[in-house]
Design a protein around this motif. Structure first.
Motif, short mmCIF file in Angstrom:
data_model
loop_
_atom_site.label_atom_id
_atom_site.label_comp_id
_atom_site.label_asym_id
_atom_site.label_seq_id
_atom_site.Cartn_x
_atom_site.Cartn_y
_atom_site.Cartn_z
N ALA A 96 45.20 37.54 35.94
CA ALA A 96 45.59 37.09 37.27
C ALA A 96 45.50 35.58 37.33
N ALA A 97 46.21 34.99 38.25
CA ALA A 97 46.20 33.53 38.36
C ALA A 97 46.35 33.12 39.82
N ASP A 98 45.85 31.95 40.10
CA ASP A 98 46.00 31.39 41.43
C ASP A 98 45.78 29.89 41.35
N PRO A 99 46.53 29.11 42.13
CA PRO A 99 46.40 27.66 42.05
C PRO A 99 45.29 27.08 42.91
N SER A 100 44.69 27.89 43.77
CA SER A 100 43.79 27.27 44.74
C SER A 100 42.54 28.08 45.03
N ILE A 101 41.95 28.62 43.99
CA ILE A 101 40.70 29.37 44.19
C ILE A 101 39.52 28.43 44.14
N ILE A 102 38.65 28.55 45.11
CA ILE A 102 37.43 27.77 45.08
C ILE A 102 36.43 28.47 44.18
N LEU A 103 35.48 27.71 43.69
CA LEU A 103 34.55 28.22 42.68
C LEU A 103 33.80 29.45 43.17
N SER A 104 33.42 29.47 44.41
CA SER A 104 32.63 30.59 44.93
C SER A 104 33.43 31.88 44.99
N SER A 105 34.74 31.81 44.88
CA SER A 105 35.60 32.99 44.95
C SER A 105 36.20 33.36 43.61
N ILE A 106 35.79 32.72 42.58
CA ILE A 106 36.46 32.89 41.28
C ILE A 106 36.30 34.29 40.73
N ARG A 107 35.30 35.01 41.19
CA ARG A 107 35.08 36.37 40.71
C ARG A 107 35.67 37.44 41.65
N VAL A 108 36.40 37.01 42.65
CA VAL A 108 36.92 37.91 43.67
C VAL A 108 38.39 38.20 43.42
N ALA A 109 38.70 39.43 43.09
CA ALA A 109 40.07 39.79 42.72
C ALA A 109 41.07 39.47 43.84
N GLN A 110 40.66 39.70 45.08
CA GLN A 110 41.58 39.53 46.20
C GLN A 110 42.01 38.08 46.39
N GLN A 111 41.31 37.15 45.76
CA GLN A 111 41.66 35.74 45.92
C GLN A 111 42.77 35.29 44.98
N TYR A 112 43.16 36.15 44.06
CA TYR A 112 44.19 35.78 43.09
C TYR A 112 45.56 36.24 43.60
N SER A 113 46.53 35.34 43.53
CA SER A 113 47.85 35.64 44.09
C SER A 113 48.78 36.32 43.10
N TYR A 114 48.63 36.02 41.84
CA TYR A 114 49.57 36.51 40.83
C TYR A 114 48.85 37.43 39.86
N TRP A 115 49.50 38.54 39.56
CA TRP A 115 48.90 39.54 38.68
C TRP A 115 49.91 39.99 37.65
N GLY A 116 49.41 40.23 36.45
CA GLY A 116 50.22 40.86 35.43
C GLY A 116 50.01 42.36 35.46
N GLN A 117 50.83 43.07 34.72
CA GLN A 117 50.58 44.50 34.58
C GLN A 117 49.36 44.68 33.68
N GLY A 118 48.73 45.76 33.73
CA GLY A 118 47.53 45.97 32.95
C GLY A 118 47.82 46.34 31.51
N THR A 119 46.83 46.15 30.70
CA THR A 119 46.88 46.60 29.32
C THR A 119 45.62 47.41 29.05
N LEU A 120 45.80 48.60 28.46
CA LEU A 120 44.69 49.53 28.32
C LEU A 120 43.89 49.23 27.07
N VAL A 121 42.60 49.15 27.25
CA VAL A 121 41.66 49.01 26.14
C VAL A 121 40.79 50.26 26.11
N THR A 122 40.79 50.93 24.99
CA THR A 122 39.98 52.14 24.82
C THR A 122 39.04 51.93 23.65
N VAL A 123 37.76 52.07 23.90
CA VAL A 123 36.75 51.88 22.86
C VAL A 123 36.12 53.23 22.60
N SER A 124 36.25 53.70 21.39
CA SER A 124 35.69 54.99 21.02
C SER A 124 34.28 54.82 20.43
N SER A 125 33.46 55.83 20.66
CA SER A 125 32.08 55.75 20.17
C SER A 125 31.95 56.30 18.77
#
Length: 125
Positions: A96-125
């Motif tokens: 995700a990306a955004d041009p104007s996120i303040i540091l205190s919100s950097i971990r908040v998904a809702q603050q990001y304006s642009y999103w890519g599609q997901g890519t699946l990571v599967t880790v087997s035990s």
């Protein structure tokens, strides 16, 4: 800006993967770029972020020391190098990306304006 995340796959515990996030339509420029993940039945959670200008990086405690986020100006891409993977890292990973996120919100998904599609990571035990 359009984002595309790729590089996911199936890996054994202890292994490594590198995810890539490519931008088109605009350079990452002054953006903050983040990686988030969502496991089945769980909420989307912050993984890592990169301030493109200055290259400051931020990590979730759960991945600190194992994952590294980096950027490549020439390729206009952001990478997430994931080492020592565990089954708990299994999730769909999003960039995700955004041009104007303040540091205190950097971990908040809702603050990001642009999103890519997901890519699946599967880790087997």
């Amino acid at each position: 800006v359009q984002l595309q995340a790729f590089g996911g796959g199936l890996v054994q515990a202890g292994g490594s993967l590198r995810l890539s996030c490519a931008a088109s339509g605009r350079t990452f420029g002054r953006q903050t770029v983040g990686w988030f993940r969502q496991a089945p039945g769980k909420e989307r959670e912050f993984v890592a972020a990169l301030r493109w200008s200055g290259r400051s990086t931020y990590y979730a405690d759960s991945v600190k020391g194992r994952f590294t986020i980096s950027g490549d100006n020439a390729k206009n891409a952001v990478y997430l190098q994931m080492n020592y993977l565990t089954p708990e890292d299994t999730a769909v990973y999003y960039c995700a990306a955004d041009p104007s996120i303040i540091l205190s919100s950097i971990r908040v998904a809702q603050q990001y304006s642009y999103w890519g599609q997901g890519t699946l990571v599967t880790v087997s035990s």
